[in-house]
Scaffold this motif. Structure first.
Motif, mmCIF file in Angstrom:
data_model
loop_
_atom_site.group_PDB
_atom_site.id
_atom_site.type_symbol
_atom_site.label_atom_id
_atom_site.label_comp_id
_atom_site.label_asym_id
_atom_site.label_seq_id
_atom_site.Cartn_x
_atom_site.Cartn_y
_atom_site.Cartn_z
ATOM 1 N N ARG A 27 0.839 -1.211 0.000
ATOM 2 C CA ARG A 27 0.000 0.000 0.000
ATOM 3 C C ARG A 27 0.869 1.254 0.000
ATOM 4 O O ARG A 27 0.588 2.214 -0.727
ATOM 5 N N GLN A 28 1.932 1.246 0.815
ATOM 6 C CA GLN A 28 2.813 2.416 0.876
ATOM 7 C C GLN A 28 3.476 2.662 -0.472
ATOM 8 O O GLN A 28 3.606 3.811 -0.924
ATOM 9 N N MET A 29 3.931 1.596 -1.119
ATOM 10 C CA MET A 29 4.571 1.743 -2.415
ATOM 11 C C MET A 29 3.589 2.264 -3.466
ATOM 12 O O MET A 29 3.912 3.158 -4.250
ATOM 13 N N LEU A 30 2.388 1.695 -3.490
ATOM 14 C CA LEU A 30 1.399 2.091 -4.488
ATOM 15 C C LEU A 30 0.920 3.518 -4.291
ATOM 16 O O LEU A 30 0.540 4.205 -5.258
ATOM 17 N N SER A 31 0.935 3.983 -3.028
ATOM 18 C CA SER A 31 0.459 5.349 -2.760
ATOM 19 C C SER A 31 1.321 6.404 -3.430
ATOM 20 O O SER A 31 0.865 7.526 -3.703
ATOM 21 N N ALA A 32 2.575 6.073 -3.731
ATOM 22 C CA ALA A 32 3.457 7.027 -4.395
ATOM 23 C C ALA A 32 3.033 7.275 -5.840
ATOM 24 O O ALA A 32 3.483 8.236 -6.471
ATOM 25 N N PHE A 33 2.179 6.381 -6.385
ATOM 26 C CA PHE A 33 1.732 6.512 -7.767
ATOM 27 C C PHE A 33 0.216 6.732 -7.834
ATOM 28 O O PHE A 33 -0.424 6.334 -8.803
ATOM 29 N N ALA A 34 -0.327 7.351 -6.797
ATOM 30 C CA ALA A 34 -1.777 7.563 -6.747
ATOM 31 C C ALA A 34 -2.275 8.371 -7.942
ATOM 32 O O ALA A 34 -3.402 8.174 -8.423
ATOM 33 N N ASP A 35 -1.432 9.300 -8.434
ATOM 34 C CA ASP A 35 -1.846 10.135 -9.561
ATOM 35 C C ASP A 35 -1.375 9.578 -10.900
ATOM 36 O O ASP A 35 -1.502 10.235 -11.931
ATOM 37 N N ARG A 36 -0.802 8.369 -10.893
ATOM 38 C CA ARG A 36 -0.341 7.741 -12.137
ATOM 39 C C ARG A 36 -0.839 6.292 -12.161
ATOM 40 O O ARG A 36 -0.106 5.343 -11.841
ATOM 41 N N PRO A 37 -2.108 6.077 -12.453
ATOM 42 C CA PRO A 37 -2.723 4.745 -12.342
ATOM 43 C C PRO A 37 -2.053 3.671 -13.203
ATOM 44 O O PRO A 37 -1.964 2.514 -12.800
ATOM 45 N N ALA A 38 -1.562 4.030 -14.371
ATOM 46 C CA ALA A 38 -0.929 3.018 -15.233
ATOM 47 C C ALA A 38 0.337 2.472 -14.573
ATOM 48 O O ALA A 38 0.582 1.257 -14.556
ATOM 49 N N GLU A 39 1.170 3.377 -14.012
ATOM 50 C CA GLU A 39 2.386 2.932 -13.342
ATOM 51 C C GLU A 39 2.054 2.157 -12.070
ATOM 52 O O GLU A 39 2.746 1.190 -11.714
ATOM 53 N N ARG A 40 0.971 2.599 -11.395
ATOM 54 C CA ARG A 40 0.547 1.877 -10.189
ATOM 55 C C ARG A 40 0.177 0.443 -10.533
ATOM 56 O O ARG A 40 0.562 -0.504 -9.821
ATOM 57 N N ASP A 41 -0.566 0.250 -11.629
ATOM 58 C CA ASP A 41 -1.001 -1.089 -12.010
ATOM 59 C C ASP A 41 0.184 -1.969 -12.401
ATOM 60 O O ASP A 41 0.216 -3.170 -12.089
ATOM 61 N N ARG A 42 1.171 -1.371 -13.098
ATOM 62 C CA ARG A 42 2.358 -2.157 -13.478
ATOM 63 C C ARG A 42 3.134 -2.593 -12.230
ATOM 64 O O ARG A 42 3.635 -3.716 -12.154
ATOM 65 N N LEU A 43 3.230 -1.686 -11.258
ATOM 66 C CA LEU A 43 3.942 -2.019 -10.023
ATOM 67 C C LEU A 43 3.217 -3.132 -9.274
ATOM 68 O O LEU A 43 3.838 -4.091 -8.798
ATOM 69 N N LEU A 44 1.896 -3.054 -9.181
ATOM 70 C CA LEU A 44 1.113 -4.068 -8.486
ATOM 71 C C LEU A 44 1.239 -5.416 -9.189
ATOM 72 O O LEU A 44 1.414 -6.464 -8.534
ATOM 73 N N ALA A 45 1.192 -5.422 -10.513
ATOM 74 C CA ALA A 45 1.278 -6.676 -11.265
ATOM 75 C C ALA A 45 2.662 -7.318 -11.141
ATOM 76 O O ALA A 45 2.796 -8.539 -11.238
ATOM 77 N N GLY A 46 3.683 -6.498 -10.904
ATOM 78 C CA GLY A 46 5.041 -7.038 -10.849
ATOM 79 C C GLY A 46 5.580 -7.267 -9.457
ATOM 80 O O GLY A 46 6.793 -7.492 -9.293
ATOM 81 N N LEU A 47 4.731 -7.234 -8.435
ATOM 82 C CA LEU A 47 5.204 -7.397 -7.057
ATOM 83 C C LEU A 47 6.030 -8.664 -6.865
ATOM 84 O O LEU A 47 7.026 -8.677 -6.136
ATOM 85 N N VAL A 48 5.600 -9.745 -7.519
ATOM 86 C CA VAL A 48 6.252 -11.039 -7.296
ATOM 87 C C VAL A 48 7.675 -11.071 -7.847
ATOM 88 O O VAL A 48 8.431 -12.003 -7.572
ATOM 89 N N ASN A 49 8.072 -10.041 -8.596
ATOM 90 C CA ASN A 49 9.382 -10.046 -9.228
ATOM 91 C C ASN A 49 10.478 -9.383 -8.405
ATOM 92 O O ASN A 49 11.610 -9.243 -8.887
ATOM 93 N N PHE A 50 10.156 -8.913 -7.193
ATOM 94 C CA PHE A 50 11.217 -8.347 -6.369
ATOM 95 C C PHE A 50 10.984 -8.668 -4.902
ATOM 96 O O PHE A 50 9.867 -8.930 -4.467
ATOM 97 N N GLU A 51 12.102 -8.647 -4.171
ATOM 98 C CA GLU A 51 12.052 -8.965 -2.752
ATOM 99 C C GLU A 51 11.409 -7.818 -1.981
ATOM 100 O O GLU A 51 11.467 -6.668 -2.400
ATOM 101 N N PRO A 52 10.776 -8.107 -0.833
ATOM 102 C CA PRO A 52 10.628 -9.420 -0.201
ATOM 103 C C PRO A 52 9.432 -10.218 -0.698
ATOM 104 O O PRO A 52 9.210 -11.343 -0.272
ATOM 105 N N PHE A 53 8.653 -9.648 -1.627
ATOM 106 C CA PHE A 53 7.435 -10.305 -2.080
ATOM 107 C C PHE A 53 7.733 -11.627 -2.805
ATOM 108 O O PHE A 53 6.923 -12.565 -2.753
#
Length: 488
Positions: A447-473
């Motif tokens: 949630r904290q990470m996604l909040s940084a892109f609150a005004d950029r929904p496309a980048e927010r969605d890419r970040l959410l979709a790629g969570l599994v590709n970086f630690e610690p997720f």
């Protein structure tokens, strides 16, 4: 009791026989080899740490007649070059005597076959007094007073071996039986490993009981505990087949405490990597690469099972105790070429879990930097967790955050981590961690990470979709799917 001379006798032979180097565990295992050769399905070990002290081993094998017993009690009763049945675990005809006399000064053997009972006894005190290999031939009255003999007399066939005058087995014991009991405990651990393939199955081919408690097999390969088995390899030597199969143990963080102990304990996980040599499914040598390969931290999960027929004993330099062997040149050459492939899965497991090099799909928080001064690790400022933290920093606080990140990077305790990792004192992740606390932490971090892109929904969605590709997720893929559903 009658006495019978079984020449030749020499004082130096008596002393050398006792100094071959058996410990109690190897000595008992040598007796069980004889029981297996005699087609026994059950071996009962009884010991009394009190007074009189005695250890007895009783099997339900086919037993011996009078002539066979006399031959078994004679030293060097077999030619090691004789052709033997495939399931014969003997070789020199010395095991019964040398193993027993390495631990005691009186050996008694009582055996039943075809409804007849025979017994003989070696007493080293008598041998030394007479200056001759004088063996006692037991009369019926003598047999009746042999410790634990009542168990044999209840059977139709079998053999009872009794050790008395335990000068070596009980050496150093203060009289309370504490040292003797500890040595017997180590005997049990040794038998559980050495005969684990005989003790496994439904029903097992062999049952070993120690004071009425069954010895549980200890599989060093953890075949039923998630180990990864490689393909079977075959090497032909003098018309005989040697079989090899590599196993890669699960990472220690995936093992329970009981599984770790079964694999040799945390220290044993590293030291006991390498080849495990079996002769007729009896473990002879284990935890060595025979100097064909160097023990490494990244290969400690590799164990290679090698099955050798007894027809190749001469090639493997098998010793009298059946606890040492060395492969011949033709097998060493083949093993040397196979080892790199066999250890590769262990390397892969450690490199994946440790993220040593920072390569692959998963982006680690730490980055590896190599320069003229060597290798160092620093926090990766481009990592999404770090980047979004800096992106969301309020005015005036970015420099403070950067100072903290630099302090963390320069303070990484590399040497302490290496030492703890080498000794398996670091569990990277336990299954129990996949609980509510971890799930809540990961979701709050997302949630904290996604909040940084609150005004950029496309980048927010890419970040959410790629969570599994970086630690610690990346360490918790099943939790990531839940988080993505809730935050999408």
């Amino acid at each position: 009791m009658k006495y019978k001379s079984l020449p030749p006798f020499a004082p130096v032979l008596l002393e050398s026989m006792r100094a071959i180097g058996y410990d109690a565990a190897a000595a008992v295992a040598d007796l069980i080899d004889n029981s297996i050769t005699a087609k026994a399905t059950r071996v009962r070990i009884r010991f009394d740490p009190g007074s009189p002290r005695a250890l007895a081993l009783l099997d339900d094998g086919h037993g011996m007649d009078e002539e066979e017993l006399a031959r078994a009690m004679r030293h060097g009763s077999r030619n090691p070059n004789d052709v033997r049945p495939e399931d014969d675990l003997g070789r020199f005809g010395l095991g019964l005597k040398t193993a027993s006399m390495s631990q005691c000064r009186r050996l008694t053997v009582v055996t039943r076959k075809d409804g007849r009972t025979h017994g003989m006894m070696w007493d080293l005190d008598l041998v030394e007094r007479e200056g001759d290999w004088v063996a006692g031939v037991l009369e019926p009255g003598d047999i009746e007073i042999v410790p634990f003999v009542s168990y044999l007399l209840e059977q139709a066939h079998g053999t009872l071996v009794v050790w008395e005058k335990l000068d070596r087995l009980a050496a150093g014991d203060a009289g309370d039986g504490a040292i003797l009991s500890e040595r017997i405990r180590r005997v049990e651990e040794h038998l559980a490993l050495v005969f684990h393939r005989h003790l496994t199955g439904r029903p097992p081919r062999l049952v070993i009981e120690l004071n009425d408690y069954p010895v549980e097999p200890r599989d060093p390969f953890l075949e039923d505990e998630g180990a990864m088995a490689g393909p079977e390899e075959r090497i032909w030597v003098e018309g005989q087949r040697v079989f090899l199969r590599a196993f890669t143990l699960p990472h220690i963080s995936r093992l329970t405490r009981a599984q770790i102990e079964k694999a040799g304990g945390e220290a044993g996980l590293r030291r006991q990597q390498g080849f495990y040599i079996y002769r007729n499914q009896r473990l002879i040598v284990w935890g060595t690469w025979f100097r064909l390969f160097r023990q490494e931290e990244l290969t400690k999960l590799t164990r290679v099972r090698v099955d050798v027929p007894n027809a190749l004993d001469h090639d493997w330099s098998l010793d009298i105790k059946k606890s040492a062997a060395f492969p011949p040149a033709v097998i060493r050459d083949r093993l040397r070429s196979l080892v790199p492939t066999m250890v590769r899965p262990s390397r892969t497991i450690h490199e994946y879990r440790g993220r040593v090099t920072g390569t692959g799909r998963v982006q680690p928080i730490w980055t590896r930097i190599e320069d003229r001064d060597g290798v160092r690790y620093e926090v990766d400022w481009s990592h999404p967790v770090v980047a979004t933290l800096r992106l969301s920093a309020e005015d005036g606080h970015l420099s403070e955050i950067d100072n903290v990140l630099r302090a963390i990077s320069t303070s990484l305790p590399v040497e302490a981590i290496y030492n703890d990792r080498a000794n398996d004192r670091i569990g990277l992740r336990k299954e129990a961690d996949d609980g509510e606390a971890v799930a809540a932490h990961l979701e709050e971090l997302a949630r904290q990470m996604l909040s940084a892109f609150a005004d950029r929904p496309a980048e927010r969605d890419r970040l959410l979709a790629g969570l599994v590709n970086f630690e610690p997720f990346a360490l918790y893929p099943s939790l990531v799917e839940q988080i993505q559903r809730r935050l999408s």
